[in-house]
Design a protein around this motif. Structure first.
Motif, mmCIF file in Angstrom:
data_model
loop_
_atom_site.group_PDB
_atom_site.id
_atom_site.type_symbol
_atom_site.label_atom_id
_atom_site.label_comp_id
_atom_site.label_asym_id
_atom_site.label_seq_id
_atom_site.Cartn_x
_atom_site.Cartn_y
_atom_site.Cartn_z
ATOM 1 N N GLY A 59 102.859 -27.265 93.841
ATOM 2 C CA GLY A 59 102.354 -27.751 92.569
ATOM 3 C C GLY A 59 102.131 -26.606 91.592
ATOM 4 O O GLY A 59 101.505 -25.596 91.932
ATOM 5 N N SER A 60 102.672 -26.730 90.370
ATOM 6 C CA SER A 60 102.524 -25.682 89.370
ATOM 7 C C SER A 60 102.905 -26.244 88.006
ATOM 8 O O SER A 60 103.644 -27.238 87.898
ATOM 9 N N SER A 61 102.440 -25.571 86.962
ATOM 10 C CA SER A 61 102.815 -25.965 85.607
ATOM 11 C C SER A 61 104.093 -25.277 85.150
ATOM 12 O O SER A 61 104.670 -25.649 84.126
ATOM 13 N N GLN A 62 104.526 -24.242 85.878
ATOM 14 C CA GLN A 62 105.752 -23.542 85.510
ATOM 15 C C GLN A 62 106.417 -22.960 86.751
ATOM 16 O O GLN A 62 105.757 -22.614 87.728
ATOM 17 N N TYR A 63 107.763 -22.872 86.690
ATOM 18 C CA TYR A 63 108.541 -22.312 87.795
ATOM 19 C C TYR A 63 109.627 -21.395 87.233
ATOM 20 O O TYR A 63 110.194 -21.668 86.172
ATOM 21 N N LYS A 64 109.901 -20.345 87.948
ATOM 22 C CA LYS A 64 111.020 -19.469 87.635
ATOM 23 C C LYS A 64 111.742 -19.151 88.943
ATOM 24 O O LYS A 64 111.145 -18.607 89.876
ATOM 25 N N LEU A 65 113.037 -19.527 89.015
ATOM 26 C CA LEU A 65 113.842 -19.332 90.216
ATOM 27 C C LEU A 65 114.745 -18.128 89.998
ATOM 28 O O LEU A 65 115.430 -18.045 88.970
ATOM 29 N N LEU A 66 114.773 -17.193 90.977
ATOM 30 C CA LEU A 66 115.516 -15.953 90.816
ATOM 31 C C LEU A 66 116.319 -15.636 92.071
ATOM 32 O O LEU A 66 115.816 -15.792 93.194
ATOM 33 N N PRO A 67 117.557 -15.147 91.929
ATOM 34 C CA PRO A 67 118.327 -14.710 93.093
ATOM 35 C C PRO A 67 117.929 -13.303 93.510
ATOM 36 O O PRO A 67 117.659 -12.446 92.664
ATOM 37 N N VAL A 68 117.894 -13.065 94.821
ATOM 38 C CA VAL A 68 117.615 -11.727 95.361
ATOM 39 C C VAL A 68 118.655 -11.469 96.454
ATOM 40 O O VAL A 68 118.371 -11.625 97.651
ATOM 41 N N GLY A 69 119.880 -11.128 96.063
ATOM 42 C CA GLY A 69 120.949 -10.977 97.034
ATOM 43 C C GLY A 69 121.253 -12.302 97.700
ATOM 44 O O GLY A 69 121.541 -13.301 97.027
ATOM 45 N N ASP A 70 121.165 -12.345 99.029
ATOM 46 C CA ASP A 70 121.374 -13.582 99.781
ATOM 47 C C ASP A 70 120.080 -14.363 99.974
ATOM 48 O O ASP A 70 120.064 -15.372 100.684
ATOM 49 N N ASN A 71 118.992 -13.897 99.371
ATOM 50 C CA ASN A 71 117.712 -14.593 99.401
ATOM 51 C C ASN A 71 117.378 -15.065 97.988
ATOM 52 O O ASN A 71 118.140 -14.827 97.052
ATOM 53 N N PHE A 72 116.241 -15.721 97.826
ATOM 54 C CA PHE A 72 115.822 -16.093 96.480
ATOM 55 C C PHE A 72 114.303 -16.095 96.395
ATOM 56 O O PHE A 72 113.595 -16.119 97.414
ATOM 57 N N ALA A 73 113.823 -16.011 95.148
ATOM 58 C CA ALA A 73 112.385 -15.944 94.892
ATOM 59 C C ALA A 73 111.983 -17.030 93.917
ATOM 60 O O ALA A 73 112.797 -17.494 93.107
ATOM 61 N N PHE A 98 118.332 -31.330 86.506
ATOM 62 C CA PHE A 98 117.860 -30.020 86.933
ATOM 63 C C PHE A 98 117.684 -29.146 85.704
ATOM 64 O O PHE A 98 118.479 -29.201 84.754
ATOM 65 N N SER A 99 116.632 -28.315 85.733
ATOM 66 C CA SER A 99 116.320 -27.495 84.564
ATOM 67 C C SER A 99 117.090 -26.188 84.546
ATOM 68 O O SER A 99 117.361 -25.642 83.467
ATOM 69 N N SER A 100 117.460 -25.657 85.715
ATOM 70 C CA SER A 100 118.190 -24.396 85.772
ATOM 71 C C SER A 100 118.818 -24.248 87.143
ATOM 72 O O SER A 100 118.564 -25.053 88.059
ATOM 73 N N PHE A 101 119.639 -23.200 87.307
ATOM 74 C CA PHE A 101 120.255 -22.945 88.597
ATOM 75 C C PHE A 101 120.519 -21.452 88.741
ATOM 76 O O PHE A 101 120.532 -20.699 87.754
ATOM 77 N N ILE A 102 120.727 -21.024 89.987
ATOM 78 C CA ILE A 102 121.074 -19.633 90.290
ATOM 79 C C ILE A 102 122.171 -19.642 91.353
ATOM 80 O O ILE A 102 122.439 -20.680 91.972
ATOM 81 N N LYS A 103 122.797 -18.479 91.543
ATOM 82 C CA LYS A 103 123.757 -18.321 92.623
ATOM 83 C C LYS A 103 123.179 -17.377 93.659
ATOM 84 O O LYS A 103 122.743 -16.267 93.333
ATOM 85 N N VAL A 104 123.164 -17.796 94.924
ATOM 86 C CA VAL A 104 122.639 -17.013 96.034
ATOM 87 C C VAL A 104 123.750 -16.896 97.067
ATOM 88 O O VAL A 104 124.097 -17.896 97.704
ATOM 89 N N GLY A 105 124.315 -15.706 97.223
ATOM 90 C CA GLY A 105 125.490 -15.574 98.077
ATOM 91 C C GLY A 105 126.611 -16.406 97.498
ATOM 92 O O GLY A 105 127.033 -16.218 96.355
ATOM 93 N N LEU A 137 122.044 -22.906 93.745
ATOM 94 C CA LEU A 137 120.768 -23.574 93.987
ATOM 95 C C LEU A 137 120.222 -24.127 92.681
ATOM 96 O O LEU A 137 120.170 -23.422 91.660
ATOM 97 N N MET A 138 119.770 -25.386 92.721
ATOM 98 C CA MET A 138 119.334 -26.099 91.532
ATOM 99 C C MET A 138 117.812 -26.250 91.542
ATOM 100 O O MET A 138 117.220 -26.660 92.554
ATOM 101 N N LEU A 139 117.187 -25.931 90.411
ATOM 102 C CA LEU A 139 115.745 -26.108 90.257
ATOM 103 C C LEU A 139 115.484 -27.457 89.617
ATOM 104 O O LEU A 139 115.816 -27.690 88.451
ATOM 105 N N GLY A 140 114.886 -28.357 90.391
ATOM 106 C CA GLY A 140 114.596 -29.701 89.906
ATOM 107 C C GLY A 140 113.130 -29.892 89.590
ATOM 108 O O GLY A 140 112.361 -28.930 89.489
#
Length: 393
Positions: A79-93, A370-377, A381-384
């Motif tokens: 639960g949060s009022s804001q999210y930021k999805l980030l790629p970290v190589g083959d991982n994500f944050a 979905f609001s945004s997406f990133i590439k991991v490897g 990945l989609m942020l919903g």
């Protein structure tokens, strides 16, 4: 008169003395060897202290972090009022208003840390995440499993921060007698360099591939005109910039350094600059509104709206900022990403994966917004609204 027998010389004492000297010499040589080995190990431990300590940081960090409950996609969002999805190589944050999370490529949570920042922001490279409090004083660097270091700049507030491919960190602050100050730290948090500005504002920062040089975009006013300066600095020297390239009547939105090419994306044009001498390789001007862009290793991609009724335009530029392809009719496009010779476009609930000529390789219809997406490897990945999901691309 009988001459008394002369006793034979007793060499046992001399033999014992020689033996003791030999043993003493052996002990001295052995102690010297042990001393050299210990010193050598100590030097190696000091030189590689960060690499040695990092796994133990991860173990210690878990005692103060929440652990994962299972793994796999879709990942349920906290639960949060804001999210930021980030790629970290083959991982994500994932950054929320209160927590920082890292996950592995299978969707399993590695760490969850309460950051305590009022206005959290973050940037990543292939190994680490730099999270900072925009408008505050604190910043920290994390690997996928651990906190690497945490620092504060007490007398100034942080405006922005950047991390290089080899973990050098640039933190831009404001306050006091300077419009901006840039501090550079190494991958363990040791201060390396400071550059202060009185009349210019620092907009972006990046490092050369070997991280010996720092590149900055600076905005200043000249008789009421806005000027953007791209400058190169040697971070081992206090001297002025090595070169400066000036752009009239334009604001910089993005900066990227890749080999001998520096790319600047502005509000009305894109520029390719040679990193060695500061000479322009090429440029691409536009009078439409720049809605989104991404800078790749071999090409750049822009999303422009010219308000002509033909939809939003996707334009691909090569590394010298020459146009290679333009396609319209993406009315609902919200985000674009270029990576490994392919482009991914999110347009409403449709996703397109194309080559650099914008020829569609695969298209998928998403089941939700979905609001945004990133590439991991190799995954997208989609942020919903309440999950992180994999896209079938």
């Amino acid at each position: 008169m009988k001459v008394p027998d002369i006793p034979k010389e007793d060499n046992s004492l001399n033999d014992m003395t020689v033996y003791r000297k030999k043993q003493k010499r052996i002990r001295l040589i052995r102690n010297l060897i042990i001393f050299v080995v210990v010193i050598t190990i100590g030097v190696l431990v000091y030189v590689f202290r960060n690499e040695i300590a990092e796994p133990f940081r991860g173990i210690a960090n878990r005692f103060g972090s929440q652990s994962a409950e299972g793994q796999g996609f879709p990942v349920r969002l906290p639960g949060s009022s804001q999210y930021k999805l980030l790629p970290v190589g083959d991982n994500f944050a994932l950054i929320t208003d209160t927590y920082f999370y890292t996950y592995n490529s299978a969707g399993g949570q590695n760490i969850a840390v309460q950051h305590g920042y009022v206005n959290p922001a973050a940037v990543t490279n292939a190994k680490r995440t730099l999270i900072y409090d925009r408008g505050g004083h604190d910043f920290a660097v994390y690997s996928a499993n651990a906190e690497i270091f945490k620092l504060s700049i007490d007398d100034e507030v942080i405006v922005s921060a950047y991390i290089g491919d080899n973990d050098k960190v640039a933190v831009v602050t404001s306050g006091g007698r300077y419009s901006n100050v840039v501090y550079v730290y190494d991958g363990s948090g040791k201060w390396l360099y400071t550059r202060k500005f009185i009349d210019e504002n620092v907009m972006q920062a990046d490092f050369s591939d070997d991280e010996k040089f720092m590149f900055l975009t600076l905005v200043r006013s000249d008789n009421g005109n806005i000027i953007t300066d791209l400058c190169k600095y040697d971070i081992s020297s206090e001297d002025n910039e090595l070169w400066k390239y000036s752009i009239s009547d334009g604001l910089p939105y993005g900066l990227d350094v890749n080999g001998d090419i520096v790319t600047v994306i502005g509000d009305n044009a894109a520029y390719s600059i040679n990193s060695d001498d500061g000479k322009q390789n090429g440029s691409y001007a536009y009078n439409g509104e720049l809605l989104d862009f991404d800078i790749g290793n071999n090409a750049n991609v822009l999303v422009l709206d010219y308000y002509t009724g033909e939809g939003k335009t996707v334009t691909v530029l090569d590394k010298c900022c020459a146009e290679t392809k333009t396609v319209s009719d993406y009315d609902l496009i919200s985000e674009i990403l270029i990576s490994d010779g392919e482009i991914c476009i999110l347009s409403g609930r449709d996703m397109f994966r194309t080559d650099l000529e914008l020829s569609v390789q695969k298209e998928t219809r998403l089941e939700q917004d979905f609001s945004s997406f990133i590439k991991v490897g190799s995954m997208y990945l989609m942020l919903g609204y309440d999950t992180i999901s994999q896209a079938d691309l």
